[in-house]
Design a protein around this motif. Sequence first.
Motif, short mmCIF file in Angstrom:
data_model
loop_
_atom_site.label_atom_id
_atom_site.label_comp_id
_atom_site.label_asym_id
_atom_site.label_seq_id
_atom_site.Cartn_x
_atom_site.Cartn_y
_atom_site.Cartn_z
N LEU A 42 -8.22 -4.69 -7.16
CA LEU A 42 -8.74 -3.39 -6.55
C LEU A 42 -9.51 -3.85 -5.06
CD1 LEU A 42 -11.27 -2.11 -9.22
CD2 LEU A 42 -8.95 -0.84 -8.49
N TYR A 43 -9.83 -5.00 -4.84
CA TYR A 43 -10.35 -5.29 -3.50
C TYR A 43 -9.38 -5.95 -2.60
CZ TYR A 43 -15.13 -3.72 -4.56
OH TYR A 43 -15.98 -3.00 -4.88
N GLY A 44 -7.94 -5.97 -3.01
CA GLY A 44 -6.83 -6.78 -2.09
C GLY A 44 -6.72 -8.18 -2.21
N VAL A 45 -7.70 -8.85 -2.85
CA VAL A 45 -7.53 -10.14 -2.83
C VAL A 45 -7.08 -11.05 -3.87
CG1 VAL A 45 -9.84 -9.96 -1.20
CG2 VAL A 45 -10.14 -10.27 -3.68
N PHE A 46 -6.49 -10.40 -4.88
CA PHE A 46 -5.83 -11.19 -5.96
C PHE A 46 -4.52 -11.83 -5.48
CE2 PHE A 46 -3.28 -11.79 -9.68
CZ PHE A 46 -4.12 -12.74 -10.43
N MET A 61 -3.61 -6.63 4.70
CA MET A 61 -3.69 -7.78 3.58
C MET A 61 -3.22 -6.73 2.46
SD MET A 61 -5.62 -10.90 2.41
CE MET A 61 -5.35 -11.56 4.05
N THR A 62 -2.41 -7.17 1.73
CA THR A 62 -2.42 -6.49 0.22
C THR A 62 -2.08 -7.69 -0.69
OG1 THR A 62 0.21 -6.22 0.36
CG2 THR A 62 -0.90 -4.49 1.41
N ALA A 63 -2.38 -6.99 -2.01
CA ALA A 63 -2.14 -7.88 -3.23
C ALA A 63 -1.35 -7.15 -4.39
CB ALA A 63 -3.61 -8.37 -3.84
N ALA A 64 -1.05 -7.72 -5.32
CA ALA A 64 -0.37 -7.05 -6.40
C ALA A 64 -1.37 -6.76 -7.59
CB ALA A 64 0.91 -7.76 -6.88
N LEU A 65 -1.44 -5.84 -8.08
CA LEU A 65 -2.32 -5.37 -9.09
C LEU A 65 -1.35 -4.60 -10.12
CD1 LEU A 65 -4.87 -5.15 -10.82
CD2 LEU A 65 -5.20 -3.08 -9.44
#
Length: 164
Positions: free
Chosen positions: A113-117, A1-5
């Motif tokens: 940073l934790y991939g949950v955004f 799972m990835t999230a944009a930062l």
Amino acid sequence: MTAALGAASVAVPAVGGPAPDFELVNQYGEPVRLSMFRGRNVVLVFFPFAFSGICTGELGAIRDNMALFEESNSAVLAVSVDSKFSLRAYAGQEGYAFELLADFWPHGAVAGLYGVFDPESGMARRGTFIIDPGGTIRYSVVNPRGEARDFDEYRKALASLGRA
């Protein structure tokens, strides 16, 4: 799972790897740094929004079972994209004695940073990371939107760590 930062994509940190350090303000505007808790377990709980139904239920279960966390030498840090002002009102209304951290600005940076955004909704997903006294992630789970965490998973994960 990835999230944009920003423009980067960040994966959920792996169990067995280091927990990314960060500093946010709590509901009182005081700075709280993850590394301040070295020597203790940390239960890092990302939640979407203050005052929402599922979040209130999950954090209420933590509040009502604080002995579990205290007995396992664990600090609870609950993180959302809400402002410190919203979090202070929420903590006061619900009687939360643990830290609520505002990942308000830059919006969702720590959740990223934790991939949950979730950049599409502008909120953190329901991610839980249990970090040992040395700063290593020992447990993680990210629940789908609208799905509450299983509180018994906290019990199991903390029991597997033993007392620090």
